[in-house]
Scaffold this motif. Structure first.
Motif, short mmCIF file in Angstrom:
data_model
loop_
_atom_site.label_atom_id
_atom_site.label_comp_id
_atom_site.label_asym_id
_atom_site.label_seq_id
_atom_site.Cartn_x
_atom_site.Cartn_y
_atom_site.Cartn_z
N GLN A 107 -83.70 50.23 -46.27
CA GLN A 107 -82.25 50.36 -46.38
C GLN A 107 -81.81 51.75 -46.82
OE1 GLN A 107 -81.66 46.90 -48.87
NE2 GLN A 107 -81.04 45.68 -47.11
N ASN A 108 -82.76 52.62 -47.11
CA ASN A 108 -82.45 54.01 -47.40
C ASN A 108 -82.55 54.88 -46.15
OD1 ASN A 108 -82.01 53.79 -50.23
ND2 ASN A 108 -84.22 53.61 -50.53
N GLY A 154 -80.03 54.78 -52.27
CA GLY A 154 -80.45 54.36 -53.60
C GLY A 154 -80.92 52.93 -53.67
N SER A 155 -81.32 52.37 -52.55
CA SER A 155 -81.78 50.98 -52.53
C SER A 155 -83.24 50.89 -52.98
CB SER A 155 -81.66 50.42 -51.10
OG SER A 155 -82.25 49.14 -51.02
N GLU A 156 -83.57 49.77 -53.58
CA GLU A 156 -84.98 49.52 -53.93
C GLU A 156 -85.81 49.23 -52.70
OE1 GLU A 156 -85.15 46.45 -56.83
OE2 GLU A 156 -84.06 47.59 -58.37
N THR A 157 -85.15 48.90 -51.60
CA THR A 157 -85.83 48.63 -50.34
C THR A 157 -85.81 49.88 -49.48
OG1 THR A 157 -85.07 46.34 -50.45
CG2 THR A 157 -85.91 47.11 -48.32
N GLU A 158 -86.98 50.45 -49.19
CA GLU A 158 -87.04 51.71 -48.46
C GLU A 158 -86.32 51.64 -47.13
OE1 GLU A 158 -90.90 53.31 -47.93
OE2 GLU A 158 -91.00 54.15 -49.96
#
Length: 306
Positions: free
Chosen positions: A48-49, A42-46
């Motif tokens: 980190q998903n 659920g991170s805004e940074t891909e």
């Protein structure tokens, strides 16, 4: 007791390269199309998903487990380079919940010494390796001293034998059948093959049937429902269903998501005459079969149960 035999501790950019994360994220999105039981940070940074497993995330994901085995592979060849001392320290700080296994690169000339150090000095309880991630040939006898040392130390190993999304990983080294030379040379070495060696699950099944100390974990299977069903039925037909071991492969999925996925194994054949995989066998995979491979002492549970 719920024992998670397969969790990872690694995150971007400290331990994962840009290329690895790019392909990991593409693979995760493909899994999410097939199954709801996939971990999404659920991170805004891909990035980190893709395959981030931070200490905080791992602690939260495994909160319902009795114990979890944690490792991080040392595989700079494909863009993963995990800090083994960090993993040992994490497990030490959370010894009520985690057991650390180490990873060494079999291509390193001092890999045997590294393994000895991690086990004897850092207290790590097992070994994680992978031909496809680390680029080594399981049939090359030059690697046998590492596995002989693991056998001598009486530690179990987890070996990722099967495909992967990493572009650089050599598929030619990844069929489970290639482990047979190690199994013959090290008959007392306990080996857990990750993910039933997908997509060579049948080869994995016939291999673990032949060798008493070979097992397989079932992590990362339920994302592909038809393959999942076929793999489990093959194990049942060859009589090795009790050699299948539960693991989550977090951050691929949480323990609860894997359990949910395992319990859906028969959905793909609902409404047909195809046989069903028995529920009692699923329950043994989740809660019982680890006892054939791991001792309470190795999990730090001997005092908790006496």
């Amino acid at each position: 007791m719920l024992i998670d035999t397969h969790t990872n501790l690694m995150w971007y950019p400290d331990h994962l390269s840009d290329e690895f994360v790019e392909f990991a994220w593409a693979a995760k999105k493909a899994k999410m199309k097939n199954s709801a039981d996939v971990y999404f940070a659920g991170s805004e940074t891909e990035e980190q998903n893709a395959f981030d497993s931070t200490p905080e995330a791992l602690l939260e994901a495994t909160k319902n487990c009795t114990k979890a085995i944690v490792f991080g592979i040392k595989a700079p060849f494909c863009g993963i380079n995990c800090d083994q001392e960090l993993i040992a320290q994490f497990a030490k700080e959370h010894s009520d919940r985690f057991v650390a296994w180490c990873s060494v690169d079999p291509n390193d000339v001092d890999c045997v010494d590294q393994l000895t150090h991690y086990v004897q000095n850092l207290g790590m309880k097992g070994l994680k390796v992978s031909p496809i991630y680390q680029n080594w040939n399981p049939q090359d006898p030059k690697h046998l001293p590492l596995f002989k040392k693991a056998e001598e130390l009486n530690i179990p190993i987890n070996i990722h034998q099967g495909t992967s999304f990493v572009r650089s990983g050599p598929l030619k080294y990844s069929n489970p059948i290639q482990l047979e030379d190690i199994a013959v040379a090290c008959p007392d070495l306990r080996m857990i093959i990750s993910h039933m060696g997908h997509p060579w699950e049948t080869e994995c099944v016939v291999l673990i049937r032949k060798h008493p100390n070979l097992y397989s974990n079932v992590s990362a299977l339920h994302y592909r429902p038809l393959r999942h069903y076929q793999a489990f039925m093959t194990a049942l037909e060859y009589g090795v269903e009790d050699k299948l071991i539960y693991g989550s492969d977090f951050p691929s999925a949480t323990p609860e998501q894997v359990i949910s996925g395992l319990n859906k194994v028969n959905q793909v054949v609902e409404g047909t005459a195809f046989p069903k995989f028995p529920q009692e066998v699923i329950d043994r995979i989740i809660y019982e079969n680890w006892k054939q491979v791991l001792s309470l002492q190795e999990l730090g549970l001997e005092t908790a149960t006496t």
